[in-house]
Design an enzyme around this catalytic site. Sequence first.
Site, PDB file in Angstrom:
ATOM      1  N   ARG A  83      72.573   7.376  13.956  1.00 25.88           N
ATOM      2  CA  ARG A  83      73.193   7.423  15.305  1.00 25.88           C
ATOM      3  C   ARG A  83      74.596   6.817  15.315  1.00 25.88           C
ATOM      4  NH1 ARG A  83      69.078   9.915  15.230  1.00 25.88           N
ATOM      5  NH2 ARG A  83      67.374   9.805  16.747  1.00 25.88           N
TER       6      ARG A  83
ATOM      7  N   SER B 216      67.562   8.949  25.168  1.00 26.50           N
ATOM      8  CA  SER B 216      67.214   7.559  24.827  1.00 26.50           C
ATOM      9  C   SER B 216      68.309   6.631  25.336  1.00 26.50           C
ATOM     10  CB  SER B 216      67.091   7.397  23.315  1.00 26.50           C
ATOM     11  OG  SER B 216      66.169   8.314  22.805  1.00 26.50           O
TER      12      SER B 216
ATOM     13  N   GLU C 252      72.403   3.091  23.827  1.00 24.84           N
ATOM     14  CA  GLU C 252      72.839   4.256  23.043  1.00 24.84           C
ATOM     15  C   GLU C 252      73.964   5.033  23.738  1.00 24.84           C
ATOM     16  OE1 GLU C 252      70.138   6.744  20.560  1.00 24.84           O
ATOM     17  OE2 GLU C 252      70.928   8.368  21.793  1.00 24.84           O
TER      18      GLU C 252
HETATM   19  P1  FAD Z   1      79.306  13.402  26.057  1.00 26.70           P
HETATM   20  O1  FAD Z   1      78.143  12.737  26.689  1.00 26.70           O
HETATM   21  O2  FAD Z   1      80.198  14.201  26.927  1.00 26.70           O
HETATM   22  O3  FAD Z   1      80.115  12.433  25.187  1.00 26.70           O
HETATM   23  C1  FAD Z   1      79.476  11.496  24.359  1.00 26.70           C
HETATM   24  C2  FAD Z   1      80.570  10.716  23.606  1.00 26.70           C
HETATM   25  O4  FAD Z   1      81.230  11.595  22.701  1.00 26.70           O
HETATM   26  C3  FAD Z   1      81.674  10.169  24.530  1.00 26.70           C
HETATM   27  O5  FAD Z   1      82.096   8.937  24.009  1.00 26.70           O
HETATM   28  C4  FAD Z   1      82.784  11.189  24.410  1.00 26.70           C
HETATM   29  O6  FAD Z   1      84.068  10.612  24.590  1.00 26.70           O
HETATM   30  C5  FAD Z   1      82.627  11.648  22.969  1.00 26.70           C
HETATM   31  N1  FAD Z   1      83.039  13.032  22.757  1.00 26.70           N
HETATM   32  C6  FAD Z   1      82.491  14.145  23.325  1.00 26.70           C
HETATM   33  N2  FAD Z   1      83.096  15.246  22.838  1.00 26.70           N
HETATM   34  C7  FAD Z   1      84.045  14.815  21.972  1.00 26.70           C
HETATM   35  C8  FAD Z   1      85.005  15.481  21.163  1.00 26.70           C
HETATM   36  N3  FAD Z   1      85.105  16.805  21.132  1.00 26.70           N
HETATM   37  N4  FAD Z   1      85.830  14.722  20.402  1.00 26.70           N
HETATM   38  C9  FAD Z   1      85.743  13.371  20.408  1.00 26.70           C
HETATM   39  N5  FAD Z   1      84.856  12.680  21.156  1.00 26.70           N
HETATM   40  C10 FAD Z   1      84.011  13.410  21.921  1.00 26.70           C
HETATM   41  N6  FAD Z   1      70.820  12.595  21.083  1.00 26.70           N
HETATM   42  C11 FAD Z   1      70.298  12.617  19.841  1.00 26.70           C
HETATM   43  O7  FAD Z   1      70.949  12.159  18.884  1.00 26.70           O
HETATM   44  N7  FAD Z   1      69.068  13.153  19.596  1.00 26.70           N
HETATM   45  C12 FAD Z   1      68.306  13.669  20.580  1.00 26.70           C
HETATM   46  O8  FAD Z   1      67.200  14.155  20.307  1.00 26.70           O
HETATM   47  C13 FAD Z   1      68.812  13.629  21.909  1.00 26.70           C
HETATM   48  N8  FAD Z   1      68.070  14.092  22.940  1.00 26.70           N
HETATM   49  C14 FAD Z   1      68.545  14.008  24.216  1.00 26.70           C
HETATM   50  C15 FAD Z   1      67.741  14.468  25.262  1.00 26.70           C
HETATM   51  C16 FAD Z   1      68.190  14.412  26.573  1.00 26.70           C
HETATM   52  C17 FAD Z   1      67.295  14.899  27.691  1.00 26.70           C
HETATM   53  C18 FAD Z   1      69.496  13.907  26.846  1.00 26.70           C
HETATM   54  C19 FAD Z   1      70.012  13.887  28.250  1.00 26.70           C
HETATM   55  C20 FAD Z   1      70.297  13.440  25.816  1.00 26.70           C
HETATM   56  C21 FAD Z   1      69.826  13.479  24.481  1.00 26.70           C
HETATM   57  N9  FAD Z   1      70.602  13.018  23.411  1.00 26.70           N
HETATM   58  C22 FAD Z   1      70.104  13.074  22.128  1.00 26.70           C
HETATM   59  C23 FAD Z   1      71.955  12.476  23.643  1.00 26.70           C
HETATM   60  C24 FAD Z   1      73.051  13.577  23.755  1.00 26.70           C
HETATM   61  O9  FAD Z   1      72.488  14.827  24.066  1.00 26.70           O
HETATM   62  C25 FAD Z   1      73.877  13.706  22.478  1.00 26.70           C
HETATM   63  O10 FAD Z   1      74.466  12.480  22.151  1.00 26.70           O
HETATM   64  C26 FAD Z   1      74.967  14.786  22.610  1.00 26.70           C
HETATM   65  O11 FAD Z   1      75.566  15.001  21.353  1.00 26.70           O
HETATM   66  C27 FAD Z   1      76.056  14.429  23.632  1.00 26.70           C
HETATM   67  O12 FAD Z   1      76.868  15.569  23.813  1.00 26.70           O
HETATM   68  P2  FAD Z   1      77.841  15.720  25.073  1.00 26.70           P
HETATM   69  O13 FAD Z   1      78.675  16.918  24.876  1.00 26.70           O
HETATM   70  O14 FAD Z   1      77.061  15.668  26.318  1.00 26.70           O
HETATM   71  O15 FAD Z   1      78.723  14.403  24.907  1.00 26.70           O
HETATM   72  P1  NAP Z   2      58.425  10.080  18.774  1.00 29.99           P
HETATM   73  O1  NAP Z   2      58.229  11.257  17.882  1.00 29.99           O
HETATM   74  O2  NAP Z   2      57.356   9.751  19.774  1.00 29.99           O
HETATM   75  O3  NAP Z   2      58.698   8.796  17.896  1.00 29.99           O
HETATM   76  C1  NAP Z   2      58.928   7.526  18.503  1.00 29.99           C
HETATM   77  C2  NAP Z   2      59.973   6.806  17.691  1.00 29.99           C
HETATM   78  O4  NAP Z   2      59.463   6.585  16.391  1.00 29.99           O
HETATM   79  C3  NAP Z   2      61.222   7.619  17.566  1.00 29.99           C
HETATM   80  O5  NAP Z   2      62.254   6.878  18.121  1.00 29.99           O
HETATM   81  C4  NAP Z   2      61.408   7.895  16.077  1.00 29.99           C
HETATM   82  O6  NAP Z   2      62.647   7.428  15.558  1.00 29.99           O
HETATM   83  C5  NAP Z   2      60.338   7.091  15.401  1.00 29.99           C
HETATM   84  N1  NAP Z   2      59.564   7.947  14.472  1.00 29.99           N
HETATM   85  C6  NAP Z   2      58.503   8.743  14.767  1.00 29.99           C
HETATM   86  N2  NAP Z   2      58.026   9.308  13.645  1.00 29.99           N
HETATM   87  C7  NAP Z   2      58.805   8.882  12.630  1.00 29.99           C
HETATM   88  C8  NAP Z   2      58.809   9.120  11.236  1.00 29.99           C
HETATM   89  N3  NAP Z   2      57.906   9.917  10.649  1.00 29.99           N
HETATM   90  N4  NAP Z   2      59.773   8.539  10.480  1.00 29.99           N
HETATM   91  C9  NAP Z   2      60.683   7.732  11.052  1.00 29.99           C
HETATM   92  N5  NAP Z   2      60.736   7.469  12.378  1.00 29.99           N
HETATM   93  C10 NAP Z   2      59.793   8.014  13.153  1.00 29.99           C
HETATM   94  O7  NAP Z   2      59.826  10.202  19.552  1.00 29.99           O
HETATM   95  P2  NAP Z   2      60.232  11.084  20.802  1.00 29.99           P
HETATM   96  O8  NAP Z   2      60.707  10.182  21.867  1.00 29.99           O
HETATM   97  O9  NAP Z   2      59.190  12.103  21.104  1.00 29.99           O
HETATM   98  O10 NAP Z   2      61.516  11.837  20.226  1.00 29.99           O
HETATM   99  C11 NAP Z   2      61.369  12.794  19.196  1.00 29.99           C
HETATM  100  C12 NAP Z   2      62.655  12.889  18.403  1.00 29.99           C
HETATM  101  O11 NAP Z   2      63.725  13.282  19.270  1.00 29.99           O
HETATM  102  C13 NAP Z   2      63.074  11.563  17.785  1.00 29.99           C
HETATM  103  O12 NAP Z   2      63.639  11.807  16.537  1.00 29.99           O
HETATM  104  C14 NAP Z   2      64.106  11.030  18.739  1.00 29.99           C
HETATM  105  O13 NAP Z   2      65.118  10.255  18.106  1.00 29.99           O
HETATM  106  C15 NAP Z   2      64.738  12.313  19.279  1.00 29.99           C
HETATM  107  N6  NAP Z   2      65.230  12.070  20.636  1.00 29.99           N
HETATM  108  C16 NAP Z   2      66.400  11.403  20.772  1.00 29.99           C
HETATM  109  C17 NAP Z   2      66.930  11.162  22.037  1.00 29.99           C
HETATM  110  C18 NAP Z   2      68.262  10.500  22.185  1.00 29.99           C
HETATM  111  O14 NAP Z   2      68.816  10.510  23.274  1.00 29.99           O
HETATM  112  N7  NAP Z   2      68.800   9.927  21.146  1.00 29.99           N
HETATM  113  C19 NAP Z   2      66.246  11.593  23.165  1.00 29.99           C
HETATM  114  C20 NAP Z   2      65.023  12.231  22.987  1.00 29.99           C
HETATM  115  C21 NAP Z   2      64.525  12.476  21.713  1.00 29.99           C
HETATM  116  P3  NAP Z   2      64.041   8.221  15.669  1.00 29.99           P
HETATM  117  O15 NAP Z   2      64.424   8.100  17.096  1.00 29.99           O
HETATM  118  O16 NAP Z   2      64.904   7.444  14.743  1.00 29.99           O
HETATM  119  O17 NAP Z   2      63.806   9.619  15.213  1.00 29.99           O
END
Ligand code: FAD
Ligand code: NAP
Length: 360
Positions: free
Chosen positions: A186, A257, A356
């Site tokens: 991340r 998250s 995050e």
């Molecule tokens: P923004 O929210 O618009 O921006 C995020 C940051 O990036 C800001 O600091 C912005 O300045 C910067 N930025 C955006 N575009 C650029 C660019 N072109 N150049 C330079 N900087 C830039 N994240 C995960 O990692 N895994 C997940 O599974 C995941 N699941 C999600 C589920 C939900 C329901 C939601 C709401 C979010 C989730 N996220 C997840 C977080 C999010 O979707 C990601 O971080 C996504 O990449 C953000 O994209 P955005 O275009 O909305 O960025």
């Molecule tokens: P999940 O599968 O219920 O797991 C709970 C947590 O345990 C997660 O945070 C995940 O870490 C960790 N995990 C589970 N299985 C794992 C494995 N085999 N090895 C290492 N780590 C493990 O999580 P969930 O909420 O349903 O989300 C599913 C996936 O989507 C996850 O990878 C999560 O990161 C991603 N997600 C991210 C966001 C976001 O905004 N960043 C939002 C929704 C979902 P990790 O988070 O490191 O994978």
Amino acid sequence: MNSAANAPSSPKTAPPSGIPGIPEMLPDYSLRARNSFGFEVLAKQAYSITHADQICAVIEDIEAAGLPWRVLGDGSNVILPPLLPGVTLLMDIAGQAITQQDASGAVVSVGAGVNWHDFVIWTLDQSLPGLENLALIPGTVGAAPIQNIGAYGVEVGEYIQSIEAYDCHLKTLVEMPASDCAFAYRNSIFKAHPNRYIITRVHFYLPAAWTPRLRYADLAAAFASDHVPTAEEVMVAVCKIRNRKLPDPKLIGNAGSFFQNPVVEQSQYLRLLEQFPELVSYPEGNEHEGKRKLAAGWMIDRCGFKGLRAGAVGVYQHQALVLVNHGGGTADAVLALAKTIQDNVQDTFGVPLLLEPICY
Ligand code: FAD
Ligand code: NAP
């Protein structure tokens, strides 16, 4: 995602010979539809960037005027205040194409403003597997490298070949190989140095050799043990799991998250395990480091916050890692709730929780 409330103040000037000019400035631009929390947010000045060549001129103007500025994709990983001063650059660069392909794999070049999930579907339509575990993540392609988006054991950085960005220090467009992007859990060089790079285009390398990656229990459970799923089947399973567990931002505001999973030393992990035998954790990094990733969602749930409501904001009832806006919430309200959760987790487990999403 432009809101209907945001009619441009003046018609666009036709650029000479097809080169885009400076885009028009959009005053008091509503970001209500461009932040997934659904907060009421006004950007004092906004520019829709549709071409990399526009950035240099816009940044020069902003810096000459001494205004603060920031970049926005789809706003799914940000916490925005009611008024964003200065200038907000809306990254709307379109376009995706296969630029090279041979028997070993394909290079795909994608504009920063392309919707991430649409792009994942498009790769599968082109018979280019690899990104299916990252399906249904909201946001733009240009934001994906910022926190090196990850889900179900896959991180986007693994598939990035290089990134084109405007370097605000060098004041020019640069191409950075993935090895220069410091991709980590991340994290990336872009997150570590905000406002240095504006990503305009991402080049992916998708190898032809492919096997499904089903390490996460939820995903593995979607398939019979003797069935090797296709990439499309994995994508469909990921979408089903996510739709079941996560709130749809169109229906209930959230930024995914809200806290990062903390990574602790083995010694601290073992102490915690003695006190909390059900503690959910996973090995992190290489086995010699012996670090442990703790499931922040489990810790927040253990502190009793899952489903809690604090006025217009709250903790999602099916996933304690997700803070939500039930309607009418603000950045201040969600940050106050986050602080209460952080204090409780610190007191209970002795572990700090970091936010995050990026807070403006
Ligand atoms: P923004 O929210 O618009 O921006 C995020 C940051 O990036 C800001 O600091 C912005 O300045 C910067 N930025 C955006 N575009 C650029 C660019 N072109 N150049 C330079 N900087 C830039 N994240 C995960 O990692 N895994 C997940 O599974 C995941 N699941 C999600 C589920 C939900 C329901 C939601 C709401 C979010 C989730 N996220 C997840 C977080 C999010 O979707 C990601 O971080 C996504 O990449 C953000 O994209 P955005 O275009 O909305 O960025
Ligand atoms: P999940 O599968 O219920 O797991 C709970 C947590 O345990 C997660 O945070 C995940 O870490 C960790 N995990 C589970 N299985 C794992 C494995 N085999 N090895 C290492 N780590 C493990 O999580 P969930 O909420 O349903 O989300 C599913 C996936 O989507 C996850 O990878 C999560 O990161 C991603 N997600 C991210 C966001 C976001 O905004 N960043 C939002 C929704 C979902 P990790 O988070 O490191 O994978």
